[in-house]
Enzyme design. Structure first.
Site, PDB file in Angstrom:
ATOM      1  N   GLY A  13      -4.705  10.271  -2.938  1.00 23.63           N
ATOM      2  CA  GLY A  13      -3.655  11.170  -3.252  1.00 23.63           C
ATOM      3  C   GLY A  13      -2.704  11.415  -2.451  1.00 23.63           C
ATOM      4  O   GLY A  13      -1.707  12.365  -2.714  1.00 23.63           O
ATOM      5  N   MET A  91      -6.561   2.732  -9.989  1.00 21.99           N
ATOM      6  CA  MET A  91      -7.128   1.407  -9.953  1.00 21.99           C
ATOM      7  C   MET A  91      -7.419   0.825 -11.319  1.00 21.99           C
ATOM      8  O   MET A  91      -8.576   0.356 -11.453  1.00 21.99           O
ATOM      9  CB  MET A  91      -8.261   1.427  -8.840  1.00 21.99           C
ATOM     10  CG  MET A  91      -7.849   2.233  -7.686  1.00 21.99           C
ATOM     11  SD  MET A  91      -6.698   1.290  -6.898  1.00 21.99           S
ATOM     12  CE  MET A  91      -7.711  -0.223  -6.044  1.00 21.99           C
ATOM     13  N   HIS A 110       3.440   0.023  -5.371  1.00 21.35           N
ATOM     14  CA  HIS A 110       2.319  -0.869  -4.781  1.00 21.35           C
ATOM     15  C   HIS A 110       2.891  -1.191  -3.370  1.00 21.35           C
ATOM     16  O   HIS A 110       4.091  -1.260  -3.135  1.00 21.35           O
ATOM     17  CB  HIS A 110       2.610  -1.936  -5.889  1.00 21.35           C
ATOM     18  CG  HIS A 110       1.616  -3.132  -5.373  1.00 21.35           C
ATOM     19  ND1 HIS A 110       0.503  -3.241  -5.671  1.00 21.35           N
ATOM     20  CD2 HIS A 110       1.898  -4.442  -4.832  1.00 21.35           C
ATOM     21  CE1 HIS A 110      -0.157  -4.225  -5.233  1.00 21.35           C
ATOM     22  NE2 HIS A 110       0.636  -5.154  -4.520  1.00 21.35           N
TER      23      HIS A 110
HETATM   24  C1  GRF Z   1      -1.169   3.191  -1.869  1.00 20.37           C
HETATM   25  O1  GRF Z   1      -1.073   2.307  -0.707  1.00 20.37           O
HETATM   26  C2  GRF Z   1      -0.403   2.573  -3.200  1.00 20.37           C
HETATM   27  O2  GRF Z   1       0.610   1.684  -3.061  1.00 20.37           O
HETATM   28  C3  GRF Z   1      -1.453   2.082  -3.835  1.00 20.37           C
HETATM   29  O3  GRF Z   1      -2.713   2.668  -3.543  1.00 20.37           O
HETATM   30  C4  GRF Z   1      -2.435   3.444  -2.469  1.00 20.37           C
HETATM   31  C5  GRF Z   1      -2.827   4.811  -2.713  1.00 20.37           C
HETATM   32  O4  GRF Z   1      -2.671   5.536  -1.806  1.00 20.37           O
HETATM   33  N1  GRF Z   1      -1.094   1.614  -5.272  1.00 20.37           N
HETATM   34  P1  GRF Z   1      -2.675   7.266  -2.285  1.00 20.37           P
HETATM   35  O5  GRF Z   1      -3.921   7.526  -2.866  1.00 20.37           O
HETATM   36  O6  GRF Z   1      -1.659   7.533  -2.728  1.00 20.37           O
HETATM   37  O7  GRF Z   1      -2.733   7.877  -0.657  1.00 20.37           O
END
Ligand code: GRF
Length: 202
Positions: A13, A91, A110
């Site tokens: 997060g 995810m 992404h």
């Molecule tokens: C990030 O690198 C985002 O781009 C990808 O998943 C990761 C999530 O990281 N979709 P976080 O949970 O926001 O720290």
């Protein structure tokens, strides 16, 4: 009118926290994060939301068909009267039902310069391919993987000394910056979509 943002996540997060910091600091004006939802009950992002006093809900996806699951999520987002959804390390692919419930109002971040390296382990894909520049993308979400019109991108160099960790860190810093910028573009509404292009009005 206060914009009501819903964040969906599956993990740590940090992008959620960057958005929450931007809202608290007024960098995303007239907005609140109304609810954070995770398909993973153990996602650290849920605790991070609770500690900020933001409603956080675990909706486990295990064993459910995609649309049946999405109907539950959409119902909670509607319950909180959310009008912008930010996927932040969420995810899961969204069903057509979910996408149709919030037309042009779902964003995703992404960690690659799309359309290069969609899917999992994008930073490793970039290193393995040998690109000299990598980056991140915020885009509108449709039912396909890491597709949809691009709102914002940022580029970072790939250094000879990089490994997956150092490259990911460099990209993540840019993710946190451009997610706020992209949210503001959409909330301000000064743009039009022409084909795949998100074009800002003067
Ligand atoms: C990030 O690198 C985002 O781009 C990808 O998943 C990761 C999530 O990281 N979709 P976080 O949970 O926001 O720290």
């Amino acid at each position: 009118m206060t914009h009501r943002i819903g964040v969906l996540l599956s993990g740590r997060g940090s992008n959620f926290e960057a958005l929450a910091d931007s809202v608290s600091a007024g960098r995303i004006p007239n907005a609140e994060i109304s609810v954070v939802i995770s398909n993973k009950p153990s996602a650290p992002g849920l605790e991070r939301a609770k500690s900020r006093g933001i409603p956080a809900r675990a909706i486990p996806s295990k064993g459910l068909e995609r649309e049946a699951y999405d109907r539950q999520v959409v119902a909670v987002l509607q319950e909180y009267k959310v009008n912008l959804i930010c996927l932040a390390g969420y995810m899961r692919l969204l069903s057509p039902h979910f996408v149709a419930a919030f037309p042009q109002r779902i964003l995703n971040i992404h960690p690659s310069l799309l359309p290069s390296f969609p899917g999992l382990e994008s930073q490793k894909q970039a290193l393995d391919y040998g690109v000299k520049f990598a980056g991140c993308t915020v885009h509108l979400v449709d039912e396909n993987l890491d597709a949809g019109p691009i709102i914002r991108q940022a580029v970072v160099p790939v250094l000879d000394t990089d490994d997956e960790h150092t490259l990911s860190e460099r990209i993540l810093k840019e993710e946190h910056r451009i997610y706020t910028e992209a949210v503001n573009i959409i909330l301000e509404g000064n743009y039009k979509i022409a084909g795949r292009r998100v074009i800002r009005s003067a």
